[in-house]
Enzyme design. Structure first.
Site, mmCIF file in Angstrom:
data_model
loop_
_atom_site.group_PDB
_atom_site.id
_atom_site.type_symbol
_atom_site.label_atom_id
_atom_site.label_comp_id
_atom_site.label_asym_id
_atom_site.label_seq_id
_atom_site.Cartn_x
_atom_site.Cartn_y
_atom_site.Cartn_z
ATOM 1 N N HIS A 187 16.388 55.171 -58.700
ATOM 2 C CA HIS A 187 17.830 54.947 -58.578
ATOM 3 C C HIS A 187 18.468 54.828 -59.963
ATOM 4 O O HIS A 187 17.831 54.358 -60.896
ATOM 5 C CB HIS A 187 18.076 53.667 -57.769
ATOM 6 C CG HIS A 187 19.515 53.412 -57.484
ATOM 7 N ND1 HIS A 187 20.348 52.776 -58.393
ATOM 8 C CD2 HIS A 187 20.278 53.712 -56.417
ATOM 9 C CE1 HIS A 187 21.556 52.692 -57.878
ATOM 10 N NE2 HIS A 187 21.552 53.265 -56.684
ATOM 11 N N ASP A 313 25.398 55.485 -49.946
ATOM 12 C CA ASP A 313 25.561 54.777 -51.223
ATOM 13 C C ASP A 313 26.425 53.535 -51.050
ATOM 14 O O ASP A 313 27.225 53.188 -51.912
ATOM 15 C CB ASP A 313 26.122 55.688 -52.312
ATOM 16 C CG ASP A 313 25.688 55.256 -53.712
ATOM 17 O OD1 ASP A 313 25.003 54.222 -53.825
ATOM 18 O OD2 ASP A 313 26.032 55.951 -54.682
#
Length: 357
Positions: A187, A313
């Site tokens: 990430h 997200d």
């Protein structure tokens, strides 16, 4: 009006969002102590330092949602038509902390997330947070996460204080992940101080561009350093449509071969396969933050439809209307079901179930 659960079409699959974030209040207390110091990492200050202090509506929304693993999160999931969230510790996680604090807090964060999973077993799935500052401890936490917490993936927020996982000292993490069958979600993180200044000057250091540049760099470092020749079964997940790497694949292959041939850099040595081969065989990609049909179709064509997954997200990009946009794209039924459900169930080892509606 934004589509809600009742606006979306009935479907025989679940929508599993695979890059969703949380932050325990206990971690915010640690962050406050770090931010109070005089030598704060500039990227951390511009990322979490901003969100934790800004009165803006966006910042307040993000901080309110990050700490909630119950009613508010489930409400937002229902309003967006998301059945399941796969949740990871928000960036930079424990990676901004000193080694001892990071090693001690990672299990605390995992236990908090595991408790939420037990409260909502059909809605929440967790990723294991680790402290790369101590690779041996990180490997043990991966094992504990799988064996005791029912988590089957790992989240690492890119670099750790300017150090990258391509350094062999971190490879015990890859060894454990490969052995346990846990993919690693690579990430984004704020850029390290050595990279960030020109991006900050232009306001491009965050999710708009800088995150993708930095995390894409990290993924390429893994490829060119030979990580996947050493750990051929290791699987890495990239968000944001692969941080644009699929779109660079042709040039990456050509220029990697040319650089090896030129012997220009000691760090660029021959690998067993082309960069694009590793992308297709050792990576999975989520569309987090990119509800764009042309990009999704290209990525599915390049990677294969069994390696591309849905993500929202949340809460950084909580856009319920994007679910409707994605549902409206022209995809074969089996590809659509793979995108929203089947690939996530297989990759994260999520038990199959029927959708809530």
């Amino acid at each position: 009006m934004s589509p809600t659960l009742i606006d979306l079409p009935h479907r025989p699959y679940r929508r599993i969002a695979t890059e969703e974030a949380f932050c325990p209040p206990e971690m915010l207390e640690i962050y406050n102590k770090i931010l109070a110091k005089g030598d704060v990492d500039v990227g951390f200050k511009h990322l979490m330092g901003f969100y934790m202090s800004s009165p803006s509506e966006r910042a307040q929304h993000i901080m309110r949602c990050l700490v909630d693993l119950d009613d508010l999160r489930l409400q937002h999931m229902d309003e967006a038509g998301v059945d399941v969230q796969v949740i990871g510790l928000t960036s930079p996680g424990v990676q901004i902390m000193d080694k001892d604090t990071a090693v001690s807090f990672a299990p605390v964060a995992n236990d908090i997330l595991a408790a939420a999973m037990r409260r909502h077993p059909d809605r929440l799935v967790g990723m294991i947070a680790v402290a790369p500052q101590d690779p041996a401890a990180a490997a043990k936490e991966i094992q504990r996460g799988v064996n005791q917490l029912n988590m089957h993936s790992v989240v690492i927020n890119s670099h750790t204080q300017g150090e990258y996982l391509s350094d062999t000292k971190f490879w015990p993490i890859f060894e454990a992940a490969e052995a346990m069958g846990t993919p690693i979600y690579l990430h984004p993180n704020a850029m390290p101080a050595s990279m960030i200044q020109h991006f900050i000057e232009a306001g491009l250091d965050g999710a708009i561009y800088g995150f993708g540049v930095e995390t894409g760099l990290h993924a390429l470092r893994l490829i060119t350093s030979g990580v996947f020749d050493r750990f051929p079964k290791l699987q890495i997940i990239l968000g944001h449509m692969g941080e644009a790497l699929p779109f660079w694949a042709y040039r990456l292959d050509y220029m990697h071969a040319a650089t090896v041939k030129s012997k220009r850099y000691p760090s660029i040595q021959p690998t067993q396969k082309k960069p694009s081969d590793y992308l297709r065989e050792n990576f999975h990609i989520t569309n987090s933050g990119v509800a764009w049909g042309a990009a999704l179709k290209f990525t599915q064509d390049f990677m294969g439809p069994d390696r591309v997954l849905y993500a929202m997200d949340y809460p950084y990009q909580y856009a319920p209307e994007e679910v409707g946009i994605l549902e409206g794209l022209d995809m074969a039924p089996q590809v659509r079901q793979a995108f929203f459900q089947d690939n996530a169930e297989r990759l994260f080892k999520i038990p199959s179930a029927t959708p809530s509606v």
